[in-house]
Enzyme design. Structure first.
Site, PDB file in Angstrom:
ATOM      1  N   SER A 155      38.950   6.889  -6.170  1.00  0.00           N
ATOM      2  CA  SER A 155      38.743   8.189  -6.814  1.00  0.00           C
ATOM      3  C   SER A 155      39.183   8.114  -8.268  1.00  0.00           C
ATOM      4  CB  SER A 155      39.554   9.264  -6.090  1.00  0.00           C
ATOM      5  OG  SER A 155      39.491  10.449  -6.860  1.00  0.00           O
ATOM      6  N   HIS A 211      34.133   7.384  -6.597  1.00  0.00           N
ATOM      7  CA  HIS A 211      34.274   8.753  -6.094  1.00  0.00           C
ATOM      8  C   HIS A 211      34.679   9.643  -7.270  1.00  0.00           C
ATOM      9  CE1 HIS A 211      34.945  11.830  -2.988  1.00  0.00           C
ATOM     10  NE2 HIS A 211      35.998  12.205  -3.704  1.00  0.00           N
ATOM     11  N   ASP A 215      35.510  13.462  -8.573  1.00  0.00           N
ATOM     12  CA  ASP A 215      35.959  14.787  -8.135  1.00  0.00           C
ATOM     13  C   ASP A 215      35.727  15.830  -9.220  1.00  0.00           C
ATOM     14  OD1 ASP A 215      37.117  14.292  -5.503  1.00  0.00           O
ATOM     15  OD2 ASP A 215      38.535  13.017  -6.591  1.00  0.00           O
ATOM     16  N   MET A 236      38.045  16.272   4.667  1.00  0.00           N
ATOM     17  CA  MET A 236      39.196  16.370   3.773  1.00  0.00           C
ATOM     18  C   MET A 236      40.467  16.184   4.595  1.00  0.00           C
ATOM     19  SD  MET A 236      37.929  16.676   0.812  1.00  0.00           S
ATOM     20  CE  MET A 236      39.536  16.718   0.016  1.00  0.00           C
ATOM     21  N   MET A 285      36.091  19.745 -10.120  1.00  0.00           N
ATOM     22  CA  MET A 285      36.801  20.972  -9.688  1.00  0.00           C
ATOM     23  C   MET A 285      36.614  22.068 -10.731  1.00  0.00           C
ATOM     24  SD  MET A 285      40.394  19.224  -8.623  1.00  0.00           S
ATOM     25  CE  MET A 285      40.466  17.720  -7.658  1.00  0.00           C
ATOM     26  N   ASP A 331      38.814  11.735   2.732  1.00  0.00           N
ATOM     27  CA  ASP A 331      39.254  11.973   1.355  1.00  0.00           C
ATOM     28  C   ASP A 331      40.621  12.658   1.328  1.00  0.00           C
ATOM     29  OD1 ASP A 331      39.350  12.257  -1.359  1.00  0.00           O
ATOM     30  OD2 ASP A 331      37.731  13.735  -1.495  1.00  0.00           O
ATOM     31  N   HIS A 347      31.821  14.519  -5.609  1.00  0.00           N
ATOM     32  CA  HIS A 347      32.389  15.511  -4.684  1.00  0.00           C
ATOM     33  C   HIS A 347      32.587  16.811  -5.463  1.00  0.00           C
ATOM     34  CE1 HIS A 347      36.275  16.570  -2.176  1.00  0.00           C
ATOM     35  NE2 HIS A 347      35.289  17.417  -1.960  1.00  0.00           N
ATOM     36  N   MET A 356      33.854  20.329  -5.868  1.00  0.00           N
ATOM     37  CA  MET A 356      34.776  21.350  -5.345  1.00  0.00           C
ATOM     38  C   MET A 356      34.584  22.581  -6.226  1.00  0.00           C
ATOM     39  SD  MET A 356      37.910  18.764  -4.652  1.00  0.00           S
ATOM     40  CE  MET A 356      37.095  17.481  -5.585  1.00  0.00           C
TER      41      MET A 356
HETATM   42  C1  DX5 Z   1      41.305  15.886  -3.730  1.00  0.00           C
HETATM   43  C2  DX5 Z   1      40.178  14.968  -4.124  1.00  0.00           C
HETATM   44  C3  DX5 Z   1      40.426  13.563  -3.763  1.00  0.00           C
HETATM   45  C4  DX5 Z   1      41.592  12.916  -4.490  1.00  0.00           C
HETATM   46  C5  DX5 Z   1      42.176  11.903  -3.568  1.00  0.00           C
HETATM   47  O1  DX5 Z   1      40.913  17.191  -3.890  1.00  0.00           O
HETATM   48  O2  DX5 Z   1      38.978  15.364  -3.479  1.00  0.00           O
HETATM   49  O3  DX5 Z   1      39.264  12.754  -3.919  1.00  0.00           O
HETATM   50  O4  DX5 Z   1      41.212  12.320  -5.697  1.00  0.00           O
HETATM   51  O5  DX5 Z   1      43.348  11.450  -4.134  1.00  0.00           O
HETATM   52  P1  DX5 Z   1      44.479  10.725  -3.304  1.00  0.00           P
HETATM   53  O6  DX5 Z   1      43.873   9.469  -2.759  1.00  0.00           O
HETATM   54  O7  DX5 Z   1      45.533  10.479  -4.335  1.00  0.00           O
HETATM   55  O8  DX5 Z   1      44.913  11.660  -2.218  1.00  0.00           O
HETATM   56 ZN    ZN Z   2      37.246  13.909  -3.501  1.00  0.00          ZN
END
Ligand code: DX5
Ligand code: ZN
Length: 220
Positions: free
Chosen positions: A9, A34, A36, A138, A38, A176, A67, A69
């Site tokens: 990630s 990956h 993220d 998740m 947000m 994840d 991903h 969010m």
């Molecule tokens: C959390 C993200 C994850 C995050 C995982 O909301 O969707 O992808 O980056 O990070 P770690 O591996 O540090 O839990």
């Molecule tokens: Zn993620």
């Protein structure tokens, strides 16, 4: 048995040295990037947006697994396709018309993923599973890297795997949040196909070696 995949990630990367960290992933045994995204509404945090993904895509030479969010993800499906996303994952909890959203993602030329928050039962996907390329379970509450893994995830993975087999679906299971060398094997044994790892990779001394080890454990 097909090989288990590792998706570092980028959220946990050093943004001051983003190209270096992207190249590290390119040159490692990692399978996917990956990403993220947000919005500060669906989750409490804001990560990064389109210009940063554009910069990552320019250098990345592996599958881009994005991903989202964010609320109302339908607004950005074409944008993320244009930014080089190969697999676009939306949250079940953010989609009023999930079936329509999945079709729109595929029409834009991407694979379609659905993420489930820790409180969401896998049964909500019974009627759409055949249309889903990837389910992201998740294993932390979304919004932040570096949180602790929720143990209930193992039984969720097994139940989803059973549903996939029963429905003869061609769906990958991704995990994840909080993935480490301590839970990787139990997750892949339960049926997980893809492990996302942020902090575990980027906070380690030798990131390339950590990816290699995690992949070996996942496939052991
Ligand atoms: C959390 C993200 C994850 C995050 C995982 O909301 O969707 O992808 O980056 O990070 P770690 O591996 O540090 O839990
Ligand atoms: Zn993620």
């Amino acid at each position: 048995m097909s090989s288990k995949l590792i998706a570092p990630s980028v959220l946990a990367a050093d943004f001051g040295n983003l190209q270096r960290d992207v190249e590290m992933i390119n040159n490692s045994e990692a399978d996917w990037f990956h990403i993220d995204i947000m919005d500060g509404v669906f989750v409490p945090n804001i990560s990064f947006g389109m210009p940063v993904l554009k910069a990552i895509s320019k250098h990345a030479n592996k599958t881009i697994d994005t991903h989202l969010m964010i609320v109302d993800p339908d607004r950005y499906i074409q944008t993320f396709a244009d930014l080089g996303t190969n697999i676009l994952t939306v949250h079940y909890e953010a989609c009023t018309h999930l079936h329509r959203t999945l079709q729109a993602i595929k029409a834009a030329g991407m694979k379609a993923g659905v993420a489930l928050n820790p409180h969401t039962n896998i049964n909500v996907l019974e009627d759409t599973l055949q249309d889903i390329d990837l389910v992201c379970i998740m294993s932390v509450n979304p919004g932040f890297g570096g949180q602790s893994f929720i143990e209930n995830t193992y039984s969720k993975v097994s139940a989803l795997k059973e549903m996939i087999i029963r429905k003869k679906a061609n769906t990958l299971i991704e995990i994840d949040g909080g993935v480490t060398d301590q839970n990787a094997k139990q997750l892949t044994d339960a049926g997980a196909d893809v492990l996302v790892a942020g902090s575990f990779v980027f906070k380690s001394e030798n990131q390339t070696e950590t990816i290699k080890k995690l992949k070996a454990i996942a496939n052991s």
